[in-house]
Write an enzyme that holds these catalytic residues in place. Structure first.
Site, PDB file in Angstrom:
ATOM      1  N   GLY A  13       0.829  -1.210   0.000  1.00 25.80           N
ATOM      2  CA  GLY A  13       0.000   0.000   0.000  1.00 25.80           C
ATOM      3  C   GLY A  13       0.858   1.253   0.000  1.00 25.80           C
ATOM      4  N   PHE A  14       0.212   2.376   0.199  1.00 20.93           N
ATOM      5  CA  PHE A  14       0.926   3.666   0.168  1.00 20.93           C
ATOM      6  C   PHE A  14       1.978   3.733   1.284  1.00 20.93           C
ATOM      7  CE2 PHE A  14       0.370   8.020   2.225  1.00 20.93           C
ATOM      8  CZ  PHE A  14       1.455   8.584   1.575  1.00 20.93           C
ATOM      9  N   VAL A  60      -4.417 -11.047   5.321  1.00 16.69           N
ATOM     10  CA  VAL A  60      -4.016 -11.225   6.727  1.00 16.69           C
ATOM     11  C   VAL A  60      -5.222 -11.522   7.627  1.00 16.69           C
ATOM     12  CG1 VAL A  60      -4.055  -8.760   7.297  1.00 16.69           C
ATOM     13  CG2 VAL A  60      -2.528 -10.262   8.528  1.00 16.69           C
ATOM     14  N   LYS A  94     -12.786  -6.646   9.368  1.00 19.43           N
ATOM     15  CA  LYS A  94     -12.051  -7.912   9.503  1.00 19.43           C
ATOM     16  C   LYS A  94     -10.550  -7.686   9.635  1.00 19.43           C
ATOM     17  CE  LYS A  94     -13.545 -11.656   7.204  1.00 19.43           C
ATOM     18  NZ  LYS A  94     -14.062 -12.450   6.052  1.00 19.43           N
ATOM     19  N   TYR A 148     -14.245   1.620  10.439  1.00 18.51           N
ATOM     20  CA  TYR A 148     -12.809   1.898  10.515  1.00 18.51           C
ATOM     21  C   TYR A 148     -12.410   2.254  11.943  1.00 18.51           C
ATOM     22  CZ  TYR A 148      -8.272   3.957   9.204  1.00 18.51           C
ATOM     23  OH  TYR A 148      -6.938   4.252   9.085  1.00 18.51           O
ATOM     24  N   LYS A 152     -10.115  -0.154  14.511  1.00 16.20           N
ATOM     25  CA  LYS A 152      -8.799   0.279  14.997  1.00 16.20           C
ATOM     26  C   LYS A 152      -8.794   0.389  16.527  1.00 16.20           C
ATOM     27  CE  LYS A 152      -6.367   0.952  11.172  1.00 16.20           C
ATOM     28  NZ  LYS A 152      -5.118   0.238  10.869  1.00 16.20           N
ATOM     29  N   TYR A 162      -2.649  -8.445  24.478  1.00 15.63           N
ATOM     30  CA  TYR A 162      -1.503  -9.334  24.213  1.00 15.63           C
ATOM     31  C   TYR A 162      -0.286  -8.893  25.018  1.00 15.63           C
ATOM     32  CZ  TYR A 162      -3.059 -12.743  20.810  1.00 15.63           C
ATOM     33  OH  TYR A 162      -3.657 -13.827  20.215  1.00 15.63           O
ATOM     34  N   ARG A 189      -9.028  10.381  -0.979  1.00 16.57           N
ATOM     35  CA  ARG A 189      -8.638  11.297   0.090  1.00 16.57           C
ATOM     36  C   ARG A 189      -8.322  12.668  -0.490  1.00 16.57           C
ATOM     37  NH1 ARG A 189      -4.972   7.346   3.703  1.00 16.57           N
ATOM     38  NH2 ARG A 189      -4.639   6.375   1.675  1.00 16.57           N
TER      39      ARG A 189
END
Ligand code: UDP
Length: 310
Positions: A13-14, A60, A94, A148, A152, A162, A189
């Site tokens: 990605g970017f 992933v 996800k 989103y 996050k 964890y 964007r």
């Protein structure tokens, strides 16, 4: 001596592809995973010349297993543009939840340091300004941006769990609006939208009245901060962004001026739950990482425009 190995999800990605490049130039071996939902083969094409670069096309959000030693796991994979996460809300949820769980599990198995790429969106439409890491945020969980923001926020909570339960060495970066070469012209964007319109002499679309603010960080500055955080002993979230705050109208005018474009500015409806203001408080990064951005908006936009023209 064996080179330290970094696995990066969303590495095509970017931000991910720039990070792969930076890690290779800092003498790390890099394993890049991407499913190309928003990343692209083009972004990593040149990296294959480096014998320390490996790529696997993977999602992933599905179980991942990688043979061999890993020293760092960087979980960068996500849909990061509001347009993309509106188009793919389930994949967004996800990758933030299942994807983070898989990446954490891998880091635990390999006894690797884990770095979560989180976002200023965890602050939602903030009621505190500028945003410090101690602010808990103001998020609409059931709104269109909730997929989103909440994924996050969940990713951050899981990362801390964890750390607490498995004693994993985890880090969390909250990235504020970052821009630069390799953003897709149709990414949605504001920076690529305005630049692409300006150089095509098409109208720049300002959403709402253009008085909402953002703070824009040039990619090179972000990368430096990411490397410092990855190597640090900090386990609490850290904001990385440029504290220079601009209205969207100021950004539009700056891009018109620098590009010499004759484009007009037109107004469109403000998206639902669009944050009214955003600016990072980077005291923590300044004090603990000796980091602060060096590229001003004018210079960064000039560099980005010349890349888009090329
Ligand atoms: N925006 C705009 N015109 C565009 C794209 C975005 O006015 O063509 C506005 C958008 O409403 C928001 C700001 O620019 O207020 C930044 O939007 P972006 O999609 O870049 O990311 P965000 O910071 O909202 O995640």
């Amino acid at each position: 001596m064996r080179k330290k190995t970094v696995l990066i999800t969303g590495g095509a990605g970017f931000i991910g592809s720039h990070m792969c490049e930076k890690l290779l130039s800092n003498n790390y071996a890099v394993i890049c995973l991407d499913n190309f939902i928003t990343g692209s083969p083009e972004n990593i094409r040149d990296l294959f010349k480096n014998k320390d670069f490996r790529f696997q096309r993977r999602n992933v959000s599905d179980y991942i297993d990688i043979p061999g030693k890993l020293d760092y796991v960087l979980h960068c994979a996500s849909l990061a543009s509001p347009k993309d996460y509106l188009d793919f809300p389930i994949q967004t949820l996800k990758v933030g939840s299942l994807g983070t769980h898989n990446a954490l599990g891998l880091a635990r198995k390999k006894k690797a340091v884990f770095l979560l790429f989180s976002t200023s969106e965890v602050y939602g439409d903030p009621l505190v300004h500028p945003q410090k890491e101690t602010y808990w945020g103001h998020v609409n969980p059931v709104g269109v941006r909730g997929c989103y923001d909440e994924s996050k926020r969940f990713a951050e909570a899981l990362t801390m769990a964890y750390r607490r339960v498995h004693k994993l060495d985890t880090k969390i970066v909250r990235i504020f609006n970052t821009y630069g070469p390799r953003m897709r012209h149709n990414d949605g964007r504001v920076v690529p939208n305005f630049i692409f319109s300006a150089i095509k002499n098409k109208p720049l679309t300002v959403y709402g009245n253009g008085r909402q603010t953002r703070s824009f960080c040039y990619i090179d500055d972000l990368l430096e901060g990411l490397i410092r955080l990855m190597l640090s002993k900090i386990n609490e979230p850290v904001n990385l962004g440029n504290p220079g705050e601009f209205t969207i109208m100021q950004l539009a005018k700056l891009i018109l001026k620098i590009s010499g474009s004759k484009s007009k500015i037109i107004y469109k409806q403000l998206p639902v739950d669009d944050p009214r203001q955003r600016k990072p408080d980077i005291t923590k990064a300044r004090e603990l990482l000796s980091w602060e951005p060096a590229v001003c908006l004018q210079d960064g936009i000039e560099r980005t425009i010349s890349w888009f023209r090329g």
